[in-house]
Design an enzyme around this catalytic site. Structure first.
Site, PDB file in Angstrom:
ATOM      1  N   SER A   1       0.826  -1.197   0.000  1.00 51.81           N
ATOM      2  CA  SER A   1       0.000   0.000   0.000  1.00 51.81           C
ATOM      3  C   SER A   1       0.871   1.261   0.000  1.00 51.81           C
ATOM      4  O   SER A   1       1.622   1.503  -0.932  1.00 51.81           O
ATOM      5  CB  SER A   1      -0.965  -0.032   1.181  1.00 51.81           C
ATOM      6  OG  SER A   1      -1.896   1.003   1.119  1.00 51.81           O
TER       7      SER A   1
ATOM      8  N   ASP B   1      -1.386   0.773  -4.212  1.00 55.88           N
ATOM      9  CA  ASP B   1      -2.251  -0.267  -4.784  1.00 55.88           C
ATOM     10  C   ASP B   1      -3.606   0.258  -5.233  1.00 55.88           C
ATOM     11  O   ASP B   1      -4.496  -0.517  -5.579  1.00 55.88           O
ATOM     12  CB  ASP B   1      -2.431  -1.428  -3.798  1.00 55.88           C
ATOM     13  CG  ASP B   1      -3.198  -1.035  -2.549  1.00 55.88           C
ATOM     14  OD1 ASP B   1      -2.932   0.058  -2.020  1.00 55.88           O
ATOM     15  OD2 ASP B   1      -4.053  -1.820  -2.089  1.00 55.88           O
TER      16      ASP B   1
ATOM     17  N   ASP C   1      -6.185   1.795  -3.752  1.00 57.34           N
ATOM     18  CA  ASP C   1      -7.449   1.675  -3.020  1.00 57.34           C
ATOM     19  C   ASP C   1      -7.726   2.893  -2.136  1.00 57.34           C
ATOM     20  O   ASP C   1      -8.789   2.991  -1.525  1.00 57.34           O
ATOM     21  CB  ASP C   1      -7.505   0.380  -2.195  1.00 57.34           C
ATOM     22  CG  ASP C   1      -6.548   0.367  -1.005  1.00 57.34           C
ATOM     23  OD1 ASP C   1      -5.651   1.236  -0.935  1.00 57.34           O
ATOM     24  OD2 ASP C   1      -6.704  -0.525  -0.150  1.00 57.34           O
TER      25      ASP C   1
END
Length: 473
Positions: free
Chosen positions: A99, A242, A244
């Site tokens: 992340s 990533d 998100d």
């Protein structure tokens, strides 16, 4: 290796070999033991652009192949794209990503066929991994047999985002896309262009850059201001590694907080119930006509609360975090078309919702943000702050009220303390100082609220200084 607020995390050097095989095997064993999968089923794998991610993905694929699963390699795709595709195929999946954490670290996010794993699942996977380790588990001679469906996975996700609004919904807007090393960088350009925005690509990097949407660096914020002025942008958008967590800056280049993006999206979807962690802005309860439920930080907690609301009969349920990740717990129907529930963090929906509001309201993003009249909030973290130091500080503060008062000192008078996740200290003048160890990396996070931006920034700097000085004292 340990599970953080979302997924398994650790040093890339530790994860790249035996650890990734061990936990991939433990995850697959968990699916088999719980009846969520059978030998011969598909398991999907995606990854981000970290240098260590392809090797970790290959080890995981080999481990899963050795157990008899069909491994579907979806390549470098955003986490919400992988989760959506897996959900539609009723398949489990793994996303290899750290992340937003530093490039020397990495991680794995796990999804059951029915969605993201919860905290109970994490404990079971950890238990199985420990059992395998005690038995001397070693992955030897396994070959990663993979089917490749990256294009299909991306196309499926893009189809979802195309139907969110009219094709010309962003016509007339000029939007900068800060591409850096986010796996969402090209799809963001594609979807904004599809909805007729003029797109300016910015800051593409071949090396991995960790971008924390909840604590935007001063250097990045200053760069946004320069880009906004140079290209006369209506907004700058981006995402974390990533894809998100969204990052949106307004027409002045000032980043919008993630909880504000969540609030905008909840209104865009006409939500009736909202789930958000305690670190999100305290003004959310009065900023809409929806029920608000607060949780600990981390998508598993948000998802659990959304599922509870759905089970009790609530409709139009969304969740969002202070980092901007938006989750849908029920189906919605924006633009008159069905949008299936996606109970995992998504950066695309809040980006599109915020940009569409510029055209529908006729206001620039800077005015839209201030129109909600939320308390001014800010957040940052101390990096390379050891877990031991975080534990000592939190133990000290929780031991006695006098310790909290001593730590706060001249900052103000303590009025109320919440211990839901970290320590949230409300002062007599209603300012908020929230201290919380990161669940993903050796970092100490600080969240603040105040009446205006200047006071919030001052309180944030003071809070970080207090943490630093206490650790050194």
């Amino acid at each position: 290796m340990k599970f953080g607020t979302s997924g398994l995390r650790g040093l890339a050097t530790e994860l790249a070999g035996a650890a990734s095989a061990l936990y991939a095997t433990a995850f697959a064993t968990f699916l088999l033991e719980s009846g969520l999968a059978r030998i011969g089923d598909e398991i999907l794998i995606g990854r981000d652009f970290r240098a260590s991610s392809p090797a970790i993905a290959a080890v995981c694929a080999a481990a899963l192949s050795a157990l008899g699963f069909i491994v579907v390699d979806c390549g470098a795709v955003p986490t919400p794209a992988l989760a959506l595709y897996a959900q539609a195929r009723k398949s489990g999946c793994l996303m290899i990503t750290g992340s937003h954490i530093p490039a020397d670290r990495n991680g794995i996010k796990f999804y059951r066929p029915d969605g993201e794993i919860d905290k109970g699942d994490e404990r079971e996977i950890t238990r199985i991994a420990l059992q395998l380790e005690k038995r001397g588990y070693v992955l030897e001679g396994a070959v990663a047999r993979r089917q490749h469906r990256e294009a299909e996975c991306k196309a499926f996700f893009m189809a979802r985002n195309r139907k969110l609004m009219e094709i010309n919904a962003l016509k007339g807007l000029t939007v900068g896309v800060y591409q850096h090393s986010t796996v969402a960088r090209d799809l963001l350009v594609d979807i904004l262009s599809y909805h007729c925005a003029t797109v300016v690509t910015l800051g593409r990097s071949e090396g991995f850059i960790p971008v924390d949407t909840e604590a935007v660096s001063d250097e990045t914020a200053q760069q946004f201001k320069l880009w906004a002025k140079e290209h006369r942008l209506d907004a700058v958008v981006s995402a974390d590694g990533d894809g998100d967590r969204p990052l949106v800056a307004d027409d002045h280049g000032d980043p919008l907080r993630g909880d504000l993006l969540g609030l905008i999206t909840a209104n865009f979807l006409q939500a009736k119930a909202v789930v958000t962690p305690v670190t999100s802005n305290s003004g959310i309860e009065t900023a809409g006509s929806f029920k608000v439920v607060r949780t600990k930080v981390g998508s598993p907690f948000v998802i659990a609360a959304m599922l509870d609301l759905v089970a009790s009969g609530h409709e139009r349920v969304v969740g969002f975090e202070a980092n901007g990740g938006l989750l849908t717990g029920t189906d919605f129907d924006p633009n008159g078309t069905k949008l299936p529930a996606l109970p995992t963090r998504d950066s695309f929906l809040p980006i599109l919702a915020a940009l569409s509001l510029v055209n529908t309201s006729g206001q620039p993003l800077s005015e839209i943000g201030s129109s909600f009249q939320l308390p001014a909030a800010a957040a940052d973290r101390l990096e390379n702050f050891s877990v031991e130091s975080s534990t000592r500080l939190m133990t000290y503060l929780r031991t006695a009220e006098t310790n909290i008062a001593a730590f706060v000192g001249s900052i103000g008078v303590v009025s109320k303390v919440s211990d839901v996740d970290g320590l949230r200290i409300t002062l007599a003048d209603k300012r908020v100082l929230h201290l919380r160890p990161s669940g993903n990396a050796p970092e100490m996070r600080c969240y603040v609220e105040a009446e205006n931006r200047e006071d919030a920034e001052l309180l944030l700097r003071t809070g970080l200084d207090r943490i630093r000085n206490w650790a050194q004292g």
